[in-house]
Design an enzyme around this catalytic site. Sequence first.
Site, PDB file in Angstrom:
ATOM      1  CG  ASP A   1      -0.261  -0.047   2.568  1.00 35.74           C
ATOM      2  OD1 ASP A   1       0.986  -0.129   2.617  1.00 35.74           O
ATOM      3  OD2 ASP A   1      -0.964  -0.010   3.597  1.00 35.74           O
ATOM      4  CD  GLU A   2       5.571   1.525   3.179  1.00 34.68           C
ATOM      5  OE1 GLU A   2       6.478   2.276   2.777  1.00 34.68           O
ATOM      6  OE2 GLU A   2       5.640   0.886   4.236  1.00 34.68           O
TER       7      GLU A   2
HETATM    8  O1  DAU Z   1       2.450  -0.802   4.543  1.00 34.80           O
HETATM    9  C1  DAU Z   1       3.099  -1.957   4.099  1.00 34.80           C
HETATM   10  C2  DAU Z   1       4.567  -1.892   4.484  1.00 34.80           C
HETATM   11  O2  DAU Z   1       4.628  -2.149   5.883  1.00 34.80           O
HETATM   12  C3  DAU Z   1       5.403  -2.888   3.713  1.00 34.80           C
HETATM   13  O3  DAU Z   1       5.385  -2.563   2.340  1.00 34.80           O
HETATM   14  C4  DAU Z   1       6.850  -2.888   4.228  1.00 34.80           C
HETATM   15  O4  DAU Z   1       7.587  -3.910   3.577  1.00 34.80           O
HETATM   16  C5  DAU Z   1       6.819  -3.168   5.713  1.00 34.80           C
HETATM   17  O5  DAU Z   1       8.126  -3.095   6.238  1.00 34.80           O
HETATM   18  C6  DAU Z   1       5.926  -2.156   6.437  1.00 34.80           C
HETATM   19  O6  DAU Z   1       6.491  -0.833   6.392  1.00 34.80           O
HETATM   20  P1  DAU Z   1       6.444   0.173   7.631  1.00 34.80           P
HETATM   21  O7  DAU Z   1       7.496   1.188   7.471  1.00 34.80           O
HETATM   22  O8  DAU Z   1       5.058   0.645   7.874  1.00 34.80           O
HETATM   23  O9  DAU Z   1       6.814  -0.905   8.808  1.00 34.80           O
HETATM   24  P2  DAU Z   1       7.725  -0.761  10.125  1.00 34.80           P
HETATM   25  O10 DAU Z   1       7.402  -1.951  10.970  1.00 34.80           O
HETATM   26  O11 DAU Z   1       9.133  -0.469   9.802  1.00 34.80           O
HETATM   27  O12 DAU Z   1       7.096   0.515  10.834  1.00 34.80           O
HETATM   28  C7  DAU Z   1       5.731   0.556  11.240  1.00 34.80           C
HETATM   29  C8  DAU Z   1       5.474   1.927  11.838  1.00 34.80           C
HETATM   30  O13 DAU Z   1       6.164   2.005  13.090  1.00 34.80           O
HETATM   31  C9  DAU Z   1       5.995   3.065  11.002  1.00 34.80           C
HETATM   32  O14 DAU Z   1       5.111   4.166  11.132  1.00 34.80           O
HETATM   33  C10 DAU Z   1       7.337   3.403  11.641  1.00 34.80           C
HETATM   34  C11 DAU Z   1       7.119   3.077  13.108  1.00 34.80           C
HETATM   35  N1  DAU Z   1       8.304   2.597  13.850  1.00 34.80           N
HETATM   36  C12 DAU Z   1       9.051   1.588  13.311  1.00 34.80           C
HETATM   37  C13 DAU Z   1      10.154   1.111  13.970  1.00 34.80           C
HETATM   38  C14 DAU Z   1      11.001   0.011  13.371  1.00 34.80           C
HETATM   39  C15 DAU Z   1       8.605   3.135  15.095  1.00 34.80           C
HETATM   40  O15 DAU Z   1       7.899   4.031  15.598  1.00 34.80           O
HETATM   41  N2  DAU Z   1       9.707   2.656  15.752  1.00 34.80           N
HETATM   42  C16 DAU Z   1      10.513   1.683  15.238  1.00 34.80           C
HETATM   43  O16 DAU Z   1      11.535   1.330  15.885  1.00 34.80           O
END
Ligand code: DAU
Length: 353
Positions: free
Chosen positions: A133-134
């Site tokens: 969805d990104e």
């Molecule tokens: O939306 C689908 C996407 O979801 C996928 O296409 C990606 O492959 C997948 O990694 C994921 O991306 P995000 O960037 O949304 O996922 P992430 O788990 O890295 O982060 C989720 C949310 O949490 C995002 O708003 C960033 C925040 N976050 C992330 C990390 C790692 C934090 O606040 N603290 C953190 O340490």
Amino acid sequence: MILVTGGAGFIGSNFVLDWLALHDEPVLNLDKLTYAGNLESLSSIAKDPRHIFIHGDIGNPTLVAQLLAEHRPRAILNFAAESHVDRSIHGPADFIQTNIVGTFNLLESVRAYLNGLDSEGKAAFRFLHVSTDEVYGSLQPGEPPFAETRRYEPNSPYSASKASSDHLVRAYHHTYGLPVLTTNCSNNYGPYHFPEKLIPLCILNALSGKSLPIYGDGQQVRDWLYVKDHCSALRRVLEAGQPGENYNVGGWNEKPNLEVVHTLCHILDALRPRPDGASYTSQITYVTDRPGHDRRYAIDASKLERELGWTPAETFETGIRKTVQWYLDHGDWVSNVSSGAYRQWLDQNYAAR
Ligand code: DAU
Ligand code: NAD
């Protein structure tokens, strides 16, 4: 048989395990085993003759052509990708190489392969591209969720590379008639999730007494889907999707990050209370925001429900409970992925925040 790329990663390994639990059709699994690929996630099928693992790169044209000629799959599901937004900010080159050039190579190889099939084989073949969805960019509060008609506005090197690959897939359908299907899914969570992403990172940090890093104000919204529901959607799209179409996949579970982390903490408080009796929420720490951080994603998955009859089986509440329990029950898997390379990443991403 079907060819799955990236089948040793988080979603790919769940897909392969579920597929073989439901079908006898063999799976050829092509994976480069980057830091995110983990054969231990597939240990339960290590001796299963229906699973053939090939260690290799989707960007290698000779290898891909050889695999297609030898195994003659009826479908390809392309999960292989560099998938972490934060890593794409630190170093985008691998994202361009795998997500764009690698997908281009698969499409070219499929084009040549289809030329050698009879008309029945060609008509039955499917190339299912697993996207995100990104690619749609960021929603304002109150805006309706992303429909398939939403224009592409990717904001990170990761989402731009996925958007590019989606465009190539679309172009190969329009120009060469490749029977492609593209799915755009929201954030997944569940078993075998590499602990660089928010949910597994916070579960493991909580249990080891480390801080739970919240980027910015923690009010960014993601739309969470249990990984096994994503896999069931992919099986349904493969079975009945219309070539050339895009299908959004989501769980109707929009939540701000801070709420997700609070929920994790409360489940852990009940299942594995801290020795001092305090809540795991006391470990929450606010850190510098992600550059260009998308504020809100939300998926309108009504096309998939209306046209193909798919709905998710899990709510966020049931799925997140199962996920926390899975991490508590799989200490070996966790300690093996938390290796030296993983610790290096934690230093790189969090030390200066
Ligand atoms: O939306 C689908 C996407 O979801 C996928 O296409 C990606 O492959 C997948 O990694 C994921 O991306 P995000 O960037 O949304 O996922 P992430 O788990 O890295 O982060 C989720 C949310 O949490 C995002 O708003 C960033 C925040 N976050 C992330 C990390 C790692 C934090 O606040 N603290 C953190 O340490
Ligand atoms: P992941 O990072 O956990 O796994 C990716 C897998 O691809 C790994 O096993 C890795 O070794 C393999 N790989 C990487 N480069 C390769 C190459 N050049 N050749 C062969 N294999 C290679 O990713 P994931 O979370 O399982 O995501 C799978 C797919 O789903 C990706 O395309 C991602 O964009 C998409 N997606 C993920 C989410 C999510 O929330 N995780 C949501 C929507 C869409």
